[in-house]
Motif scaffolding. Structure first.
Motif, PDB file in Angstrom:
ATOM      1  N   VAL A 137      -7.566  14.526   0.171  1.00  0.00           N
ATOM      2  CA  VAL A 137      -7.374  13.275  -0.568  1.00  0.00           C
ATOM      3  C   VAL A 137      -6.179  12.519  -0.002  1.00  0.00           C
ATOM      4  CG1 VAL A 137      -8.450  14.112  -2.673  1.00  0.00           C
ATOM      5  CG2 VAL A 137      -5.999  14.443  -2.339  1.00  0.00           C
ATOM      6  N   SER A 138      -6.137  11.241  -0.328  1.00  0.00           N
ATOM      7  CA  SER A 138      -5.086  10.357   0.154  1.00  0.00           C
ATOM      8  C   SER A 138      -4.161   9.975  -0.998  1.00  0.00           C
ATOM      9  CB  SER A 138      -5.707   9.087   0.750  1.00  0.00           C
ATOM     10  OG  SER A 138      -4.729   8.095   0.974  1.00  0.00           O
ATOM     11  N   LYS A 139      -2.917   9.672  -0.658  1.00  0.00           N
ATOM     12  CA  LYS A 139      -1.976   9.179  -1.663  1.00  0.00           C
ATOM     13  C   LYS A 139      -2.152   7.683  -1.931  1.00  0.00           C
ATOM     14  CE  LYS A 139       1.801  12.503  -1.061  1.00  0.00           C
ATOM     15  NZ  LYS A 139       3.247  12.671  -0.732  1.00  0.00           N
ATOM     16  N   HIS A 140      -2.981   7.032  -1.144  1.00  0.00           N
ATOM     17  CA  HIS A 140      -3.168   5.593  -1.282  1.00  0.00           C
ATOM     18  C   HIS A 140      -3.725   5.254  -2.658  1.00  0.00           C
ATOM     19  CE1 HIS A 140      -3.849   1.457  -0.205  1.00  0.00           C
ATOM     20  NE2 HIS A 140      -5.142   1.560  -0.419  1.00  0.00           N
ATOM     21  N   ARG A 141      -3.037   4.394  -3.391  1.00  0.00           N
ATOM     22  CA  ARG A 141      -3.446   3.897  -4.703  1.00  0.00           C
ATOM     23  C   ARG A 141      -3.694   5.052  -5.699  1.00  0.00           C
ATOM     24  NH1 ARG A 141      -7.996  -0.082  -5.074  1.00  0.00           N
ATOM     25  NH2 ARG A 141      -6.791  -0.719  -6.911  1.00  0.00           N
ATOM     26  N   ARG A 145      -5.925   5.270  -9.280  1.00  0.00           N
ATOM     27  CA  ARG A 145      -6.964   6.300  -9.404  1.00  0.00           C
ATOM     28  C   ARG A 145      -6.698   7.181 -10.623  1.00  0.00           C
ATOM     29  NH1 ARG A 145     -10.695   8.800  -5.934  1.00  0.00           N
ATOM     30  NH2 ARG A 145     -10.017   7.455  -4.224  1.00  0.00           N
ATOM     31  N   ALA A 146      -5.432   7.489 -10.880  1.00  0.00           N
ATOM     32  CA  ALA A 146      -5.082   8.330 -12.018  1.00  0.00           C
ATOM     33  C   ALA A 146      -5.455   7.658 -13.345  1.00  0.00           C
ATOM     34  CB  ALA A 146      -3.593   8.646 -11.995  1.00  0.00           C
ATOM     35  N   GLU A 147      -5.243   6.358 -13.431  1.00  0.00           N
ATOM     36  CA  GLU A 147      -5.575   5.665 -14.674  1.00  0.00           C
ATOM     37  C   GLU A 147      -7.077   5.709 -14.935  1.00  0.00           C
ATOM     38  OE1 GLU A 147      -3.690   1.966 -15.416  1.00  0.00           O
ATOM     39  OE2 GLU A 147      -1.745   2.610 -14.608  1.00  0.00           O
TER      40      GLU A 147
END
Length: 318
Positions: A137-141, A145-147
């Motif tokens: 997975v990427s840390k981008h956005r 994504r968590a919301e």
């Protein structure tokens, strides 16, 4: 102050609860030690038991020894659910980027059933680049994504027919059964120390949980940020929970410049009282982050004896 009752109250009058972390890291993280600590904590009136997640460790073992050998948090809680009856069971925290919200909804619904409605779900974003890379997975956005992850989790837990059409997740009209015991769902606590993470907790969660590296001298500022975000979102700040991981290190003496929760039992009691005054509603004592206990090199039986001493010394009165 009568032992660890901590009658200090937060700005909204909530009584401070005291929890304990079972052995999950290092040589003492055995089934026998887990059962012993969990049952002893329940007998002594502790409010909760808390685990944490670490998937991997770098090959050069460059991280803290606490992270070198860690049991899975949800599996551990399911195991302890079978050996306890009253104490609440929490994870602080599971990292959302590394798992599907659909899978987590199923796992946690089942665990809440097995625990008879005692589960608290702490969620975070993670910090380890190695774990991000290994899970693909990427840390981008990741905040956005968590919301959306939270929205999917809630609809699966709550709705008879769940459906979600979002940017990151697509859930067709489906049913998740059986539902969790707790309604509308198990409490969600969000971790994170950055201002954006604190505001997210205030807007979207049932509370906030601090991490092992949190600056406890300034934790009141973090609590205030979460409460302000809740109020701005039209939510009641007084209904939120504020849980602090107490990385306790008991030592014969505490130097004048000691860190909070490192020192003698009396010093640690005073520190816990100050956390209550800062707005913390629950503190859990976590010996896994003591390098003399939560290490693969530590003597497991010696660690357990020290844990028994701390359990007795900081036990909440009933």
């Amino acid at each position: 102050m009568n032992r660890a009752t901590f009658l200090a109250r937060s700005g909204y009058g909530a009584r401070v609860e005291v929890g304990f972390a079972p052995p999950v890291s290092g040589s003492w993280a055995t089934p026998e030690c887990m059962i012993h600590v969990a049952r002893r904590a329940e007998q002594l009136g502790y409010h909760s038991l808390w685990t944490f997640q670490r998937l991997l460790v770098p090959a050069d073992l460059g991280w803290s020894e606490t992270y070198h050998s860690v049991q899975d948090p949800l599996t551990t809680l399911a195991f302890l659910a079978a050996h306890t009856t009253r104490v609440r069971l929490g994870v602080a925290v599971l990292n959302m980027p590394f798992i599907s919200p659909v899978l987590l909804a199923k796992q946690t619904a089942t665990l809440d059933i097995l625990a008879a409605g005692r589960l608290d779900v702490g969620l975070g974003l993670g910090w380890a680049d190695e774990e991000y890379q290994a899970t693909g997975v990427s840390k981008h956005r990741r905040g956005q994504r968590a919301e959306e992850f939270l929205a999917v989790l809630r609809t699966l837990w709550q709705d008879d027919v769940a459906e979600h059409r979002g940017e990151f997740y697509q859930v067709p009209p489906t049913r998740l059964e059986p539902k969790p015991v707790q309604r509308p769902h198990p409490p969600i606590l969000l971790g994170g120390q950055a201002p954006v993470a604190l505001r997210r907790a205030g807007r979207l969660a049932d509370g906030w949980v601090s991490g092992s590296q949190a600056d406890l001298t300034g934790i009141g500022e973090a609590v205030a940020t979460v409460k302000a975000a809740a109020a701005e979102a039209g939510r009641d700040p007084g209904a939120l929970r504020f849980v602090c991981r107490g990385a306790v290190r008991v030592r014969p003496t505490g130097p004048p410049d000691r860190e909070p929760l490192t020192g003698t039992i009396e010093q640690i009691r005073s520190d816990l009282g100050r956390l209550a005054e800062a707005g913390i509603t629950e503190v859990f004592v976590d010996l896994n982050f003591d390098p003399e206990i939560g290490s693969p090199r530590a003597d497991a039986q010696a660690s357990l004896r020290r844990a028994d001493e701390v359990l007795d010394a900081l036990a909440p009165t009933r």
